[in-house]
Design an enzyme around this catalytic site. Structure first.
Site, PDB file in Angstrom:
ATOM      1  N   ASP A  62      36.097  40.131  25.517  1.00 15.08           N
ATOM      2  CA  ASP A  62      36.669  41.470  25.721  1.00 15.08           C
ATOM      3  C   ASP A  62      35.664  42.388  26.404  1.00 15.08           C
ATOM      4  OD1 ASP A  62      38.932  40.674  24.509  1.00 15.08           O
ATOM      5  OD2 ASP A  62      38.795  42.004  22.773  1.00 15.08           O
ATOM      6  N   LYS A 143      41.910  47.665  13.951  1.00 15.35           N
ATOM      7  CA  LYS A 143      42.493  47.247  15.229  1.00 15.35           C
ATOM      8  C   LYS A 143      42.748  45.749  15.165  1.00 15.35           C
ATOM      9  CE  LYS A 143      41.932  47.475  20.241  1.00 15.35           C
ATOM     10  NZ  LYS A 143      42.333  46.066  20.480  1.00 15.35           N
ATOM     11  N   LYS A 302      35.387  50.077  19.671  1.00 15.83           N
ATOM     12  CA  LYS A 302      35.052  48.657  19.600  1.00 15.83           C
ATOM     13  C   LYS A 302      33.554  48.409  19.746  1.00 15.83           C
ATOM     14  CE  LYS A 302      37.865  45.830  21.719  1.00 15.83           C
ATOM     15  NZ  LYS A 302      38.676  45.163  22.755  1.00 15.83           N
TER      16      LYS A 302
END
Length: 651
Positions: A62, A143, A302
């Site tokens: 990611d 999340k 994140k």
């Protein structure tokens, strides 16, 4: 290199690279380098990475996607259309339908500074729409790293491009439940699988949970281990609206930020890659609105994603219950996302061989939130470290595709210990017989489940167990025989190859438990859901376990027989052959009890209301979506009392 699975995902997605060769794709992913890419190649690479990620077979991390490749496109062309649209999900074919409401992506940040800038923007917006920012409430939720979907109570949609998705309501028909309060129609959410369940039941079949989550949406019939995960309620649809989380003011968010970041992701037993922050005030949300890509009142944090280059000390083989030998990379201790990491799983020895993983190999290790560390790529390969013999029994290993197996099925200590542990874990009605206890028993010559049941107090004490512990173990063994359990669960505890709990139940709907050992391959193939290869494996496995099974069966377990389909058709019960759906909280027994009794009376129990449903049985707090669906389809709705009266159990 692109795996066969990744190539298959690209094919399903309809993505045929035209500006990049396969070699260029592999090199770009391995080096995370954008310098050699033209604008068109960069966009194509992003599209490929997105398709593979959503198809359950990611090519890059990611972080690389967001901060290497997407950031490079943003630097070159700040207003490029790809940056302003929701990354599409093309991995599942089917007719697209318009979503009831848009499902947008989420703005992301990897830093505390990014959160501060977001809060500042919201404070200015609050002033403009005359909302008191100091009293505004904010919410932080985990999340989820699952498969995004939208449930309107009648249809479950994939996110698609955020505006049009694909109807995947079939997953509810397969028994998938809604997490939280169990109600349909709660909007956007994600299909996820329990992390602990994945590790103990699915890791041998799937490289990661995302890979599994993608598999249960496929149109074709599911494999048994996927159905078992749904049946065991380990795989669920989790609406965002019912996620646990933190709530407070902006001041408290700033004050307790580090604690919130640490604690919120731990609130669920699912893969989490950060947390979602959102403002709750409807006036502010309406004022802020959204771009074509994301809602302005929401942001994903994140920053707990970390990557490190780590040296492999050695690759350690571990033999499983099935005899499969799994590679574990022992690493130089490295701190990632607040945890000291010293081990990572290499999926199989084919991966070890192809990627060159052994002593001295330098790997890129990633860890996101609570997710188990993952080998992202090999930076500096070395001589692959592949065993020739089983680490527990010394038998010469054999290759089967990408996997190594120990053929010593009857005498290998690892296979014996893991098989015994599997038996007690599957029964699910006995405590105290974890792997540590079983290893201790096996070290003193206990080589089978039957031998465990023959133990007495002096023997256990002689093995080093204390008197109280010994008495508890014997009590648990007695309880496991007294407590009623389904015959298909008892059969499944023997770990028959290709026979998960669902296949065990299916088999026992056609044949009595003690009669299955005389079945031929053709007998089993005649049952819907059993292919020839599965039938051959089942016949072979049944022959292998027959003696052990009979020994245990004769100990007198309290087994509840699965109703035979042939008897169900003759059953005089008013619900024999009927399709029932249960919803809500039942007062005279759990819903599981009622489902079990309904099956015993010859009914079929489904998870969602369809045109084939005969009765919807409702308890308190029944799901509105199911009730509405029943009314629309003309399905009779029974209260719990009416249902019990119907089957003659109201007294």
């Amino acid at each position: 290199m692109l795996t066969a699975e990744q190539r298959a995902v690209l094919e399903r997605s309809g993505l045929t690279p035209s500006r990049l060769s396969i070699a260029q794709i592999e090199q770009t992913a391995a080096q995370a380098d954008t310098a050699q890419l033209t604008d068109e190649q960069l966009v194509e690479f992003l599209q490929i990475c997105n398709a593979l990620y959503r198809g359950g077979a990611p090519l890059i991390s990611d972080y690389d996607y967001d901060f290497v490749f997407l950031q490079e496109l943003r630097r070159r062309h700040p207003n490029h259309p790809y940056l302003e649209t929701v990354e599409p999900e093309k991995a599942f074919a089917g007719k697209t339908v318009t979503l009831p409401e848009y499902m947008l992506s989420t703005e992301k940040t990897y830093s505390r500074d990014g959160i501060e800038k977001w809060l500042s923007r919201l404070e200015k917006a609050a002033e403009q729409c005359q909302v008191d920012f100091a009293s505004l409430r904010f919410k932080a939720t985990p999340k989820l790293d699952g498969f995004a979907a939208y449930d309107d109570g009648h249809v479950l949609y994939t996110r698609g491009d955020g505006r049009k998705g694909t109807d995947i309501s079939r997953v509810f028909e397969r028994g998938l439940i809604v997490a939280g309060n169990g109600k349909r129609g709660q909007g956007a959410g994600e299909i996820v699988v329990s992390r602990s369940y994945f590790d103990s039941h699915l890791a041998v079949y799937f490289e990661n949970p995302r890979n599994f989550q993608a598999s249960i949406i496929k149109e074709k019939d599911l494999e048994e281990h996927a159905l078992a995960a749904i049946r065991n309620r380990a795989a669920v649809f989790y609406p965002f609206a019912v996620l646990p989380g933190w709530e407070g003011t902006a001041e408290k968010l700033r004050e307790d930020f580090e604690a919130i970041v640490q604690e919120v992701p731990k609130m669920v037993d699912y893969d989490v890659d950060g947390l979602i922050l959102e403002a709750l005030d409807p006036v502010l949300k309406s004022f802020l609105g959204a771009t074509r890509h994301h809602h302005r009142w929401q942001i994903a944090y994140k920053s707990n994603i970390e990557t490190a280059l780590v040296k492999v000390r050695r690759v350690t083989p571990q033999t499983s219950r099935s005899g499969r030998v799994n590679p574990v990379a022992e690493l130089e201790p490295t701190r990632l996302s607040g945890a000291l990491i010293s081990r990572a799983t290499a999926h199989h020895y084919g991966m070890v061989r192809e990627m060159g993983i052994g002593e001295g190999t330098v790997i890129e290790l990633t860890r996101s939130g609570m997710v188990i560390p993952k080998i992202e790529r090999v930076v500096a390969p070395s001589l692959p470290q592949i065993p020739e013999r089983c680490p527990r029994c010394g038998s010469e290993l054999i290759w089967d595709g990408d996997y190594l197996f120990c053929p010593n099925t009857t005498k290998c200590p690892a296979q014996i210990e893991n098989s015994i542990e599997h038996f007690f874990r599957t029964l699910a009605n006995v405590d105290g017989f974890g792997l540590k206890t079983i290893e201790k028993l096996h070290a003193h010559g206990v080589n089978s489940v039957f031998a465990v049941y023959q133990l007495d107090l002096p023997q256990l004490q002689a093995m080093g167990f204390g008197e109280k512990t010994s008495q508890n173990l014997l009590s648990e063994l007695q309880r496991s025989r007294n407590v009623a359990i389904e015959d298909w669960r008892f059969l499944g505890a023997f770990g028959i190859h290709r026979m998960g709990l669902g296949n065990c139940e299916r088999l026992l709907q056609h044949y009595r438990l003690t009669g299955i050992f005389d079945l031929s391959r053709d007998d089993i193939v005649s049952i819907e859901g059993f292919a020839e290869k599965t039938a051959e494996a089942v016949v072979t496995s049944l022959t292998t376990i027959r003696q052990d099974f009979m020994q245990l069966y004769q100990l007198g377990f309290n087994l509840t027989s699965t109703p035979l389909l042939s008897e169900q058709r003759q059953n005089s019960s008013p619900i024999a052959g009927k399709v029932l759906v249960f919803t809500g909280t039942m007062l005279k027994g759990t819903r599981d009890d009622m489902i079990r009794d309904a099956k015993r009376l010859g009914a079929k129990v489904a998870g969602s209301v369809t045109g084939k449903t005969d009765f919807l049985v409702t308890g308190s707090e029944a799901g509105a979506a199911k009730i509405n669906a029943a009314r629309e389809k003309g399905v009779p709705i029974l209260s719990e009392e009416e249902y019990l009266a119907l089957i003659g159990a109201d007294g």
